[in-house]
Write a protein that holds these residues in place. Structure first.
Motif, PDB file in Angstrom:
ATOM      1  N   HIS A 188      -7.378 -13.839 -27.512  1.00  0.00           N
ATOM      2  CA  HIS A 188      -6.321 -12.895 -27.874  1.00  0.00           C
ATOM      3  C   HIS A 188      -5.417 -12.641 -26.682  1.00  0.00           C
ATOM      4  O   HIS A 188      -4.234 -12.371 -26.834  1.00  0.00           O
ATOM      5  CB  HIS A 188      -6.943 -11.578 -28.341  1.00  0.00           C
ATOM      6  CG  HIS A 188      -7.765 -11.714 -29.582  1.00  0.00           C
ATOM      7  ND1 HIS A 188      -7.217 -11.561 -30.823  1.00  0.00           N
ATOM      8  CD2 HIS A 188      -9.063 -12.044 -29.773  1.00  0.00           C
ATOM      9  CE1 HIS A 188      -8.165 -11.765 -31.740  1.00  0.00           C
ATOM     10  NE2 HIS A 188      -9.284 -12.065 -31.121  1.00  0.00           N
TER      11      HIS A 188
ATOM     12  N   PRO B   2       8.033 -17.370 -40.499  1.00  0.00           N
ATOM     13  CA  PRO B   2       8.214 -17.518 -39.051  1.00  0.00           C
ATOM     14  C   PRO B   2       7.136 -16.762 -38.283  1.00  0.00           C
ATOM     15  O   PRO B   2       6.761 -15.659 -38.684  1.00  0.00           O
ATOM     16  CB  PRO B   2       9.590 -16.875 -38.786  1.00  0.00           C
ATOM     17  CG  PRO B   2      10.197 -16.598 -40.108  1.00  0.00           C
ATOM     18  CD  PRO B   2       9.121 -16.620 -41.135  1.00  0.00           C
ATOM     19  N   GLY B   3       6.635 -17.359 -37.226  1.00  0.00           N
ATOM     20  CA  GLY B   3       5.650 -16.687 -36.384  1.00  0.00           C
ATOM     21  C   GLY B   3       6.306 -15.546 -35.641  1.00  0.00           C
ATOM     22  O   GLY B   3       7.530 -15.431 -35.606  1.00  0.00           O
ATOM     23  N   ARG B   4       5.478 -14.665 -35.084  1.00  0.00           N
ATOM     24  CA  ARG B   4       6.038 -13.585 -34.278  1.00  0.00           C
ATOM     25  C   ARG B   4       5.271 -13.546 -32.964  1.00  0.00           C
ATOM     26  O   ARG B   4       4.366 -12.740 -32.779  1.00  0.00           O
ATOM     27  CB  ARG B   4       5.944 -12.249 -35.017  1.00  0.00           C
ATOM     28  CG  ARG B   4       6.792 -11.140 -34.372  1.00  0.00           C
ATOM     29  CD  ARG B   4       6.577  -9.802 -35.048  1.00  0.00           C
ATOM     30  NE  ARG B   4       6.988  -9.745 -36.432  1.00  0.00           N
ATOM     31  CZ  ARG B   4       8.248  -9.528 -36.843  1.00  0.00           C
ATOM     32  NH1 ARG B   4       9.208  -9.349 -35.969  1.00  0.00           N
ATOM     33  NH2 ARG B   4       8.515  -9.484 -38.138  1.00  0.00           N
ATOM     34  N   PRO B   5       5.601 -14.453 -32.073  1.00  0.00           N
ATOM     35  CA  PRO B   5       4.910 -14.465 -30.780  1.00  0.00           C
ATOM     36  C   PRO B   5       5.328 -13.237 -29.966  1.00  0.00           C
ATOM     37  O   PRO B   5       6.405 -12.692 -30.194  1.00  0.00           O
ATOM     38  CB  PRO B   5       5.412 -15.749 -30.115  1.00  0.00           C
ATOM     39  CG  PRO B   5       6.726 -16.027 -30.756  1.00  0.00           C
ATOM     40  CD  PRO B   5       6.646 -15.477 -32.149  1.00  0.00           C
ATOM     41  N   PRO B   6       4.466 -12.800 -29.042  1.00  0.00           N
ATOM     42  CA  PRO B   6       4.869 -11.680 -28.186  1.00  0.00           C
ATOM     43  C   PRO B   6       6.087 -12.073 -27.347  1.00  0.00           C
ATOM     44  O   PRO B   6       6.293 -13.253 -27.063  1.00  0.00           O
ATOM     45  CB  PRO B   6       3.650 -11.436 -27.302  1.00  0.00           C
ATOM     46  CG  PRO B   6       2.781 -12.630 -27.456  1.00  0.00           C
ATOM     47  CD  PRO B   6       3.133 -13.288 -28.741  1.00  0.00           C
ATOM     48  N   VAL B   7       6.902 -11.102 -27.020  1.00  0.00           N
ATOM     49  CA  VAL B   7       8.105 -11.368 -26.216  1.00  0.00           C
ATOM     50  C   VAL B   7       8.194 -10.359 -25.074  1.00  0.00           C
ATOM     51  O   VAL B   7       7.548  -9.321 -25.109  1.00  0.00           O
ATOM     52  CB  VAL B   7       9.389 -11.220 -27.068  1.00  0.00           C
ATOM     53  CG1 VAL B   7       9.522 -12.345 -28.061  1.00  0.00           C
ATOM     54  CG2 VAL B   7       9.432  -9.884 -27.794  1.00  0.00           C
TER      55      VAL B   7
ATOM     56  N   LEU C 294       5.072 -15.109 -20.377  1.00  0.00           N
ATOM     57  CA  LEU C 294       5.848 -15.244 -21.619  1.00  0.00           C
ATOM     58  C   LEU C 294       7.146 -16.027 -21.402  1.00  0.00           C
ATOM     59  O   LEU C 294       7.761 -16.491 -22.369  1.00  0.00           O
ATOM     60  CB  LEU C 294       6.170 -13.864 -22.199  1.00  0.00           C
ATOM     61  CG  LEU C 294       4.961 -13.041 -22.705  1.00  0.00           C
ATOM     62  CD1 LEU C 294       5.378 -11.613 -23.017  1.00  0.00           C
ATOM     63  CD2 LEU C 294       4.367 -13.698 -23.942  1.00  0.00           C
TER      64      LEU C 294
ATOM     65  N   PRO D 163      14.941  -9.385 -27.580  1.00  0.00           N
ATOM     66  CA  PRO D 163      14.766  -9.153 -29.017  1.00  0.00           C
ATOM     67  C   PRO D 163      15.897  -8.330 -29.635  1.00  0.00           C
ATOM     68  O   PRO D 163      16.044  -8.302 -30.856  1.00  0.00           O
ATOM     69  CB  PRO D 163      13.432  -8.408 -29.107  1.00  0.00           C
ATOM     70  CG  PRO D 163      13.101  -7.965 -27.733  1.00  0.00           C
ATOM     71  CD  PRO D 163      13.840  -8.838 -26.782  1.00  0.00           C
TER      72      PRO D 163
ATOM     73  N   ARG E 195       3.028  -7.022 -27.041  1.00  0.00           N
ATOM     74  CA  ARG E 195       4.389  -7.182 -26.537  1.00  0.00           C
ATOM     75  C   ARG E 195       5.319  -7.709 -27.631  1.00  0.00           C
ATOM     76  O   ARG E 195       5.767  -8.845 -27.576  1.00  0.00           O
ATOM     77  CB  ARG E 195       4.397  -8.140 -25.344  1.00  0.00           C
ATOM     78  CG  ARG E 195       3.579  -7.677 -24.173  1.00  0.00           C
ATOM     79  CD  ARG E 195       4.334  -6.630 -23.355  1.00  0.00           C
ATOM     80  NE  ARG E 195       3.478  -6.070 -22.309  1.00  0.00           N
ATOM     81  CZ  ARG E 195       2.682  -5.018 -22.498  1.00  0.00           C
ATOM     82  NH1 ARG E 195       2.627  -4.421 -23.652  1.00  0.00           N
ATOM     83  NH2 ARG E 195       1.943  -4.554 -21.515  1.00  0.00           N
ATOM     84  N   GLY E 196       5.553  -6.879 -28.639  1.00  0.00           N
ATOM     85  CA  GLY E 196       6.487  -7.272 -29.685  1.00  0.00           C
ATOM     86  C   GLY E 196       5.953  -8.344 -30.614  1.00  0.00           C
ATOM     87  O   GLY E 196       6.687  -8.861 -31.444  1.00  0.00           O
ATOM     88  N   GLY E 197       4.685  -8.683 -30.477  1.00  0.00           N
ATOM     89  CA  GLY E 197       4.096  -9.694 -31.341  1.00  0.00           C
ATOM     90  C   GLY E 197       3.596  -9.080 -32.642  1.00  0.00           C
ATOM     91  O   GLY E 197       3.654  -7.874 -32.838  1.00  0.00           O
TER      92      GLY E 197
ATOM     93  N   ARG F   9       2.933 -11.955 -44.117  1.00  0.00           N
ATOM     94  CA  ARG F   9       2.008 -12.688 -43.256  1.00  0.00           C
ATOM     95  C   ARG F   9       0.554 -12.301 -43.511  1.00  0.00           C
ATOM     96  O   ARG F   9      -0.343 -13.128 -43.405  1.00  0.00           O
ATOM     97  CB  ARG F   9       2.368 -12.419 -41.788  1.00  0.00           C
ATOM     98  CG  ARG F   9       1.649 -13.310 -40.782  1.00  0.00           C
ATOM     99  CD  ARG F   9       1.867 -12.894 -39.328  1.00  0.00           C
ATOM    100  NE  ARG F   9       3.227 -12.528 -38.981  1.00  0.00           N
ATOM    101  CZ  ARG F   9       4.216 -13.396 -38.794  1.00  0.00           C
ATOM    102  NH1 ARG F   9       3.984 -14.670 -38.894  1.00  0.00           N
ATOM    103  NH2 ARG F   9       5.430 -12.979 -38.492  1.00  0.00           N
TER     104      ARG F   9
ATOM    105  N   PRO G 272      11.821 -11.928 -35.843  1.00  0.00           N
ATOM    106  CA  PRO G 272      11.003 -12.451 -34.748  1.00  0.00           C
ATOM    107  C   PRO G 272      11.811 -13.488 -33.954  1.00  0.00           C
ATOM    108  O   PRO G 272      12.867 -13.927 -34.425  1.00  0.00           O
ATOM    109  CB  PRO G 272       9.836 -13.109 -35.470  1.00  0.00           C
ATOM    110  CG  PRO G 272      10.397 -13.544 -36.776  1.00  0.00           C
ATOM    111  CD  PRO G 272      11.507 -12.584 -37.119  1.00  0.00           C
ATOM    112  N   MET G 273      11.303 -13.859 -32.795  1.00  0.00           N
ATOM    113  CA  MET G 273      12.071 -14.746 -31.912  1.00  0.00           C
ATOM    114  C   MET G 273      12.506 -16.061 -32.586  1.00  0.00           C
ATOM    115  O   MET G 273      13.644 -16.484 -32.400  1.00  0.00           O
ATOM    116  CB  MET G 273      11.276 -15.001 -30.615  1.00  0.00           C
ATOM    117  CG  MET G 273      12.104 -15.430 -29.416  1.00  0.00           C
ATOM    118  SD  MET G 273      13.665 -14.549 -29.121  1.00  0.00           S
ATOM    119  CE  MET G 273      13.106 -12.980 -28.510  1.00  0.00           C
TER     120      MET G 273
ATOM    121  N   ILE H 149      15.581 -15.138 -34.368  1.00  0.00           N
ATOM    122  CA  ILE H 149      16.662 -14.801 -33.423  1.00  0.00           C
ATOM    123  C   ILE H 149      17.274 -16.065 -32.846  1.00  0.00           C
ATOM    124  O   ILE H 149      18.493 -16.187 -32.699  1.00  0.00           O
ATOM    125  CB  ILE H 149      16.108 -13.877 -32.305  1.00  0.00           C
ATOM    126  CG1 ILE H 149      15.788 -12.507 -32.895  1.00  0.00           C
ATOM    127  CG2 ILE H 149      17.107 -13.748 -31.155  1.00  0.00           C
ATOM    128  CD1 ILE H 149      15.133 -11.538 -31.929  1.00  0.00           C
TER     129      ILE H 149
ATOM    130  N   MET I 244      14.178 -20.764 -37.204  1.00  0.00           N
ATOM    131  CA  MET I 244      13.624 -20.532 -38.542  1.00  0.00           C
ATOM    132  C   MET I 244      14.412 -19.428 -39.227  1.00  0.00           C
ATOM    133  O   MET I 244      15.132 -18.673 -38.586  1.00  0.00           O
ATOM    134  CB  MET I 244      12.147 -20.138 -38.455  1.00  0.00           C
ATOM    135  CG  MET I 244      11.212 -21.292 -38.174  1.00  0.00           C
ATOM    136  SD  MET I 244       9.495 -20.791 -38.249  1.00  0.00           S
ATOM    137  CE  MET I 244       9.095 -21.127 -39.971  1.00  0.00           C
TER     138      MET I 244
END
Lengths: 580, 191
Positions: A108, A334-339, A369, A544, B44-46, B81, B101-102, B105, B109
């Protein structure tokens, strides 16, 4: 009284109740909250150490000096602390000494998935493994008792899902444990060959005694239900197994090192078919097979990733869960990876490094990141400290000229953790690399811990602050520069100068983490549509709050904190900061 | 009977506050409770999910896929999701807010445009509400979590007084009134 505690908080409570006096640790997810919670108890001296090796040595020695002591770390932290771990096993303790190590199956928040049980085995240190918060507290207290009984440090193994789960925990009072006498005893406390040879024999005898203890201990539990099917498990995997196989008999190991063969045999004699259910490495399984017990484990279950109830049901019985999304193409989601957060100081520096097309040897922290889209500005990241040493490796492999295209980056806390020795290596061995310390005045990723570079201790009280400039000069670095990562043009000019200088240099990139309470950005950025050429330079920052929608640049006012980096980056003056 | 509630959102939206309130309310009611949280990198925004389970005896703190009674989603894409966690007959309570999400942005996608219709067709009980507006009306966008909890509380097996007691216990003193207002807005929400 019962309280809904994180297992990490329950460990801290266990320390309090067990009369512990000294705690030293370096933060690392998922172990950090143990030390944070401990620092709230006035009766316990608690500190953030520069790294895990320091923490373990401090705590081990406080135990020799007579106080019940403790240190905590994540699994990779134990790699750093492994040197003293192996020898503290020989020395043993005086007052109790416990080391908590938190593994991260499923990664994680980690760079690998190693199994700390290997360390228990390798260092011959007894290991206890709780599976919920009540056990986390009870096992912590028991660990001090066992540490003193067997004259050994004890490893307390946690994992992400145990550490970060809350369950009801009964609170008890603190027992005041007086300091034990310290008596000079170099034969036990100084490990040089003559003494260590004797101590090694004692360690081996200790393991035999501990196995006898493990056979009878209430920390290991046998529960016989259905005699046709049973499982052996420990930690969080035990909870998954109990839910997936509710009628099965089980052997729950609370002591995962050493494992009592007699206990395994006793369980095996009462149950026909046995599954071993353990996340990561087949350690219990190997122990079973070594004493001739037929079990099924990794043949059906993975060595990688974390387990779950549905994984067990599927792999053991072929069951599939109900899925309302069946047939939906999840690849469209769409994935949402940490930013990096809006206002993050790292965004500025990596934007610059990308524009300069530099090879960047990186490190561990929020700034890792920068590897992801759209910055894609990091080339390597190995472990804590590697931002600097990897740079030197590139230097010696590819020559000094290559250093004009290269830079090493490392966070402030990480620099103190294990960056200083790497920097000395560069200077001492005539390297010419440029190292940038990303000084955001806090240990960020683990959730804001103070460190020796920000001048505050664990209680937010003032502490001596390392003077990085003086430190660099004292080890022989002549070129030391300070930049603001949001002053893009100036920072770019300085970095260009430094990478082109054929001698080692240190750049300190200073701007505090945007999430610190002391940082007060104001207002919000707006777009001047007439001036915007849609070049998307601002988009390349990966903020973001900035997006390109309906063929125009948009600023999300709920996310923008007015840090102003994008204003500095826009070449057409199309972005303006306005008061909200 | 164990009640399983999945809370999904974007790191920083306050999902941890929501799970803490539910955990506290269930504890006050006298249930066995387990709550599983996500800390570290994922914040972190994930995409972040937390699990709350309560009942006579809770075993695993992690809810098995296909077994959640309720999914509380702070954002549409996160509802999509994590919808597979819902059991047959499960309830989705989702904020209609969208956060790109990025990958969206950066235009690699697209944000799916059919989320509400897709989920309405697949999930037995769907409640989509503009919790952000209700939160703002209550005093702050930060109270979205209390709005959503309020809606869930209405159909729960825990009394309203207990929910309010939990809110008062967990919220910072300065924000208690605001959160109670938001909770009420969610509790009384009708389509």
């Amino acid at each position: 009284m019962k309280k809904l505690l994180l297992a990490n908080e329950a460990v801290a409570r266990g320390l309090y109740e067990a009369g512990v006096k000294v705690v030293s640790a370096y933060p690392g997810t998922p172990s950090t909250e143990i030390t944070e919670a401990t620092s709230k108890y006035d009766e316990i001296y608690t500190e953030w150490a520069p790294n895990e090796k320091v923490a373990l040595e401090v705590a081990a020695s406080s135990a020799i000096a007579g106080a019940r002591s403790f240190c905590a770390m994540k699994h990779v932290g134990l790699n750093v602390a492994s040197d003293p771990l192996f020898t503290t096993s020989y020395i043993g303790v005086n007052a109790g000494f416990v080391i908590a190590v938190a593994d991260d199956p499923g990664m994680h928040s980690s760079q690998n998935e190693q199994d700390s049980r290997h360390y228990a085995k390798a260092a011959k240190v007894m290991m206890l493994e709780p599976s919920d918060s009540q056990e986390a507290k009870d096992f912590t207290k028991k660990a001090f008792e066992l540490s003193e009984r067997f004259d050994t440090p004890i490893l307390l193994r946690l994992s992400t899902r145990v550490s970060h789960s809350r369950s009801l925990t009964t609170l008890e009072d603190r027992v005041d444990v007086p300091l034990k006498d310290y008596v000079k005893n170099p034969k036990k406390n100084v490990m040089m060959p003559a003494m260590a040879k004797v101590r090694h024999e004692i360690v081996e005898e200790r393991v035999i005694k501990q196995k006898e203890y493990a056979f009878l201990s209430e920390l290991n539990k046998i529960c016989i239900k259905n005699k046709d099917i049973g499982f052996i498990s420990s930690g969080i995997a035990f909870q998954y197994a109990r839910e997936a196989l509710p009628d099965a008999s089980y052997l729950k190991l609370g002591i995962t090192y050493p494992i009592s063969e007699e206990l395994l045999k006793k369980f095996a004699s009462s149950v026909k078919k046995i599954y071993v259910i353990e996340e990561l490495e087949p350690i219990i399984e190997t122990a079973c097979k070594a004493c001739g017990i037929e079990v099924t484990g990794k043949q059906l279950l993975p060595v990688t990733g974390e387990y779950s109830v549905e994984l067990l049901r599927n792999r053991l019985f072929g069951q599939k869960p109900y899925n309302c999304m069946e047939g939906y193409d999840m690849s469209k989601v769409p994935g949402r990876p940490p930013v990096m957060c809006p206002g993050c100081p790292h965004r500025g520096i990596f934007h610059i490094l990308k524009r300069l097309k530099l090879t960047v040897t990186g490190d561990i922290g929020c700034y890792t990141l920068a590897t992801l889209q759209p910055l894609v500005a990091m080339d390597t990241s190995l472990c804590m400290g590697s931002g600097i040493t990897s740079l030197h490796g590139f230097n010696k492999a590819r020559g000094d000229e290559y250093m004009k295209k290269c830079v090493g980056v490392i966070g402030d806390s990480t620099f103190v953790h294990s960056g200083i020795t790497g920097l000395i290596d560069i200077v001492y061995n005539k390297g010419v690399g440029t190292v940038i310390v990303l000084d955001n005045s806090i240990t960020g990723m683990t959730g804001h811990q103070n460190n020796p570079l920000n001048g505050l201790d664990i209680h937010n009280n003032p502490a001596k602050q390392i003077d990085l400039v003086m430190l660099a000069k004292s080890i022989g670095i002549e070129r030391v520069r300070i930049i603001d990562p949001f002053d893009v043009e100036e920072a770019m000019r300085v970095i260009k100068e430094e990478v082109n200088a054929m001698e080692p240099s240190l750049i300190i990139s200073q701007r505090p983490c945007a999430l610190l309470k002391t940082v007060k950005y104001k207002g919000c950025v707006t777009v001047d549509r007439d001036k915007c050429t849609k070049c998307k330079m601002c988009m390349s920052l990966g903020c973001p709050a900035i997006s390109f929608k309906n063929n125009k640049i948009e600023i999300d006012t709920s996310l923008c904190n007015g840090c102003g980096l994008c204003v500095n980056v826009c070449r057409f003056g199309a972005l303006k900061k306005e008061e909200k | 009977m164990v009640k399983s509630i999945v809370i999904a959102g974007v790191g920083g939206q306050g999902t941890l506050f929501a799970s803490t309130i539910i955990g506290e309310a269930a504890t006050l009611k006298g249930f066995d409770v387990k709550v599983s949280e996500v800390h570290g990198m994922a914040q972190r925004g994930g995409s972040v999910i937390t699990y709350v389970r309560y009942g006579e005896e809770v075993i695993s703190p992690i809810i098995p896929v296909g077994e959640a009674d309720v999914l509380i989603a702070f954002e549409q894409l996160e509802a999509l999701r994590w919808a597979h966690y819902l059991k047959k007959g499960g309830i989705l309570i989702s904020n209609t807010q969208k956060i790109d999400p990025m990958p969206v942005i950066t235009s690699s996608m697209q944000y799916p445009d059919d989320i509400i219709s897709e989920l309405t067709g697949r999930v037995d009980n769907c409640i989509f509400m503009d919790a952000s507006v209700l939160a703002e009306q209550s005093g702050s966008i930060r109270t979205v979590n209390s709005v959503l909890i309020g809606r869930m509380a209405r159909d729960s097996d825990i009394e309203k007084e207990i929910w309010l007691e939990a809110l008062k216990k967990i919220a910072k003193p300065a924000f208690i009134d605001m959160n109670i207002k938001a909770f009420e807005a969610g509790y009384n929400y009708t389509v």
